[in-house]
Structures are given as C-alpha cells and as structure tokens.
Design a protein around this motif. Structure first.
Motif, PDB file in Angstrom:
ATOM      1  N   LEU A   1       2.822  -0.827   4.434  1.00  0.00           N
ATOM      2  CA  LEU A   1       2.101   0.437   4.267  1.00  0.00           C
ATOM      3  C   LEU A   1       3.089   1.596   4.296  1.00  0.00           C
ATOM      4  O   LEU A   1       3.767   1.839   5.303  1.00  0.00           O
TER       5      LEU A   1
ATOM      6  N   GLU B   1      -5.436   0.775   3.034  1.00  0.00           N
ATOM      7  CA  GLU B   1      -5.138  -0.226   4.063  1.00  0.00           C
ATOM      8  C   GLU B   1      -6.296  -1.206   4.219  1.00  0.00           C
ATOM      9  O   GLU B   1      -6.088  -2.404   4.417  1.00  0.00           O
TER      10      GLU B   1
ATOM     11  N   VAL C   1       0.877  -1.173   0.000  1.00  0.00           N
ATOM     12  CA  VAL C   1       0.000   0.000   0.000  1.00  0.00           C
ATOM     13  C   VAL C   1       0.916   1.225   0.000  1.00  0.00           C
ATOM     14  O   VAL C   1       1.431   1.638   1.044  1.00  0.00           O
TER      15      VAL C   1
END
Length: 381
Positions: A95, A78, A48
């Motif tokens: 992330l 997310e 991500v």
C-alpha cells in the motif's frame, strides 16, 4: 535359515514388490518433482498505489523484479486488495498512501504499509522478506536524497545508510533449496513407513494364512532363525531400493552431500534394520496383524512431526523432547544433518547411532513371548 522360502514369498505376492519397490520410487519422484524449483517462485501479490508517482512506480517495478514475487493486479483501495487475499487470488499487497512522494520531499515521515497472509507459512515468510527489503530500500532512497540535498559526499552517505556491511556465507545449501532440505526428511520418512508395514505384514501373514508351523519347520523350529530368515531378504531389497533413491537424489538431482555417499549408505542400513527391529518389537507386544500395523502406521506418521524439521524439538515441551528419542526417523535425520549434510565426524552423533543399534535389539525382549502367543492363540484379526 531358509532364505529360499522367503524369497519365493516375496516374488509370489505382488504386495511386496509394490510396497518395497514401486511405491518408494513413486514417493521419491512425487516429492522431488513437487519442489523441483527449490522454493516457490512468482507468488502473486497486488499493489494499491494511491500516490501514483514515478517514485511509487519505480518501487513497484523493483518489487516485481524479485524472483519470488509477481505483481498480478493493481487495486483501487485497501478493502479491494484485502478481499482479493481472502479469495486466495494474491498472497500479499503493498500500500502506497496518498502524498507519499510529496511527504518524502517535504521531510515528513510518511508510512508505507504492506499486508501478507501467513496461512501458508513458507509463502508468507518469503513474501515478508521481499516486501521488507523494498521498504528498507525505499527508506534508504529517501535518506540518500535528503543527505544529497544537504551536501553530504557519497562516502558519508554510504557510511550513514549502511554503517555495517554484512558478509553472509550460507554453507552447504547456499541456494536455499527447500527440495534438498525437505525431501531429505520426507522421502526417508515415507520409506521407513513402508519398512514398518512390510515387516509387520510379513510376520502376521504367516499366522493369518496358516503357515506358522511350516515357517518354523523350515528354520529348524527356531523362532530366532525364522525371524532372521524372514527379515534379511527384505533388508537386502529395501537397501537396494534406497541405493536407487540415493543415486537419483544425489546423482541426477545433484543434492548437496558433503559427507560422502558411504555415510548415507551406512545410515540407510542402520535405519532399515532399526525400523525392522522396532516393527518386530511392536508385533511381539501386540501379536495381532491389524493392531500392530495400525500402531506402526501411527508411529511412522508421528515421526514427521517429531523429526524436528517443521518445528524444532528443543522448543517442544520436555515430555515431547524425551518422546522424540523413540522415533527412528529422528535419529536418521540428526545423523544425516550433521554427518552427511554438514560433514561432521560420526563421533559427534554416537548417541543417535547407539539408539539405532538399540532399536535393532528390541525384538530380543519379546521374541519368546511372541512365539508362545502365536502357538497358543494363533491368528488374531
């Protein structure tokens, strides 16, 4: 002792050939081929990337370059990546938050997160290691850039970022080959299960098929000679099959064996005799074919938990630590681990060798009782 009779029985009934030869070899091929890569490779993960800069793209390429991980998808949020984990499409995701690179340049303290599932313990542990390394490298890259801007020399930067250099030596199994580690327990465990079952089955079927008196007469009416004549040919067959397994694992697959083949063959013989002794003891306590086979099956299955490879025995409760001494596979594994795998002297494992020898003598405690019970009550389903 009438060995010819017992050999004829082994050759006449196919169940002996299947359970003593075919199935142990099939189990060996199954487990070794299941983990033939040594450890899981190219496990799917996601990214991500909310920052989408050259820095985050470089970190993504570094993560994808590791042999244990493979980036299979990029997600926009997310929440989307979390749902992918729940659908078992990926094991983890990294992330990169918005403004990550800008905050790094500005000297702020940005947060870079990663999420992984530990439902599959081995996969979770390996992925955690790779993502932790990436996080550390990113942190080091930031520190290096900041110190370069302040005019530090390369030597000063190295001393600050890595003040202690670790010199790691992974002995015996430096490849972290889980096949060599786990198969060394799983295959003997399954093998000793067959020893348990065949021992009880061969004793129980003499009564079930009405051959008890014939069996005793063929051995001079002595229950001791009858049991030895029954079990020793099986010992020879099991030992020969184990020899084939050893040649395959350590010759063809080249599993590490620093202690020598002679030690593992001695260990195999002790373990086979100990398992036969334990199974005979159970049949003497419970002279019922069905019940004694059930008890031996349960004991063999519990051995996989009590051996200590998945969860160390010293971390178990005290009663379970004491109970672990009653499983032949536990002693096999400790002797194998110390004397075959790590090449320690046999004197270091004498309590476990003594335990296997004691398992061999267990039938002496119940063999007369077994004789009386079989003559008095006959076959008990």
């Amino acid at each position: 002792m009438n060995f010819r009779r017992e050999i004829r029985i082994l050759l006449h009934y196919p169940i002996y050939g299947i359970c003593m030869v075919v199935l142990p070899l099939v189990v060996t091929l199954f487990f070794t081929s299941l983990m033939q890569e040594g450890q899981p490779l190219q496990m799917p993960i996601g990214i991500v990337d909310l920052d989408n800069t050259s820095t985050t793209r470089q970190l993504t390429r570094m993560l994808d370059a590791y042999q244990n991980t493979r980036i299979v998808a990029h997600y926009q949020s997310e929440e989307e990546a979390r749902r992918a984990i729940q659908r078992n499409e990926i094991y983890a995701f990294m992330l990169f938050p918005r403004n990550l690179t800008q905050n790094i340049i500005s000297g702020r303290t940005p947060k870079m997160s990663f999420y992984y599932t530990n439902t599959t313990l081995l996969a979770g542990a390996l992925i955690y290691k790779e993502m932790r390394v990436i996080s550390t490298l990113a942190n080091a890259a930031v520190g290096r850039a900041v110190m370069q801007a302040k005019g530090y020399t390369p030597r000063q930067i190295r001393a600050y970022l890595q003040p202690i250099v670790l010199d790691t030596h992974q002995v015996v199994n430096p490849w972290l080959n889980y096949n060599a580690y786990l198969s060394a327990m799983l295959i003997p465990g399954a093998f000793l299960l067959f020893v348990f079952l065949i021992t009880v089955y061969s004793l129980g079927t003499e009564i079930k098929f009405g051959r008890l008196q014939e069996w005793l007469d063929a051995n001079g009416g002595s229950i001791y000679r009858a049991v030895l004549a029954k079990l020793l040919p099986q010992t020879a067959v099991f030992f020969g099959v184990f020899l084939l397994i050893v040649l395959y694992m350590y010759g063809v697959l080249s599993f590490p064996i620093t202690g020598g083949v002679h030690r593992i063959m001695l260990l195999a013989l002790l373990s086979i005799l100990a398992s036969q002794g334990f199974a005979t003891f159970i049949f003497g306590l419970i002279p019922s074919l069905r019940m004694s086979m059930s008890v031996c099956s349960l004991w063999a299955v519990l051995s996989f938990s009590m051996v200590g490879t998945a969860f160390p025995v010293f971390a178990m409760d005290a009663p379970l630590q004491a109970l672990a001494w009653l499983f032949p596979l536990r002693h096999y594994y400790l002797i194998y681990q110390l004397c075959v795998f790590d090449d320690f002297p046999l004197s270091d494992v004498w309590p476990h060798i003594l335990a296997l020898l004691l398992f061999m003598t267990l039938p002496l405690l119940v063999i007369r009782r077994m004789h009386r019970s079989l003559l008095k009550f006959g076959y008990q389903p």
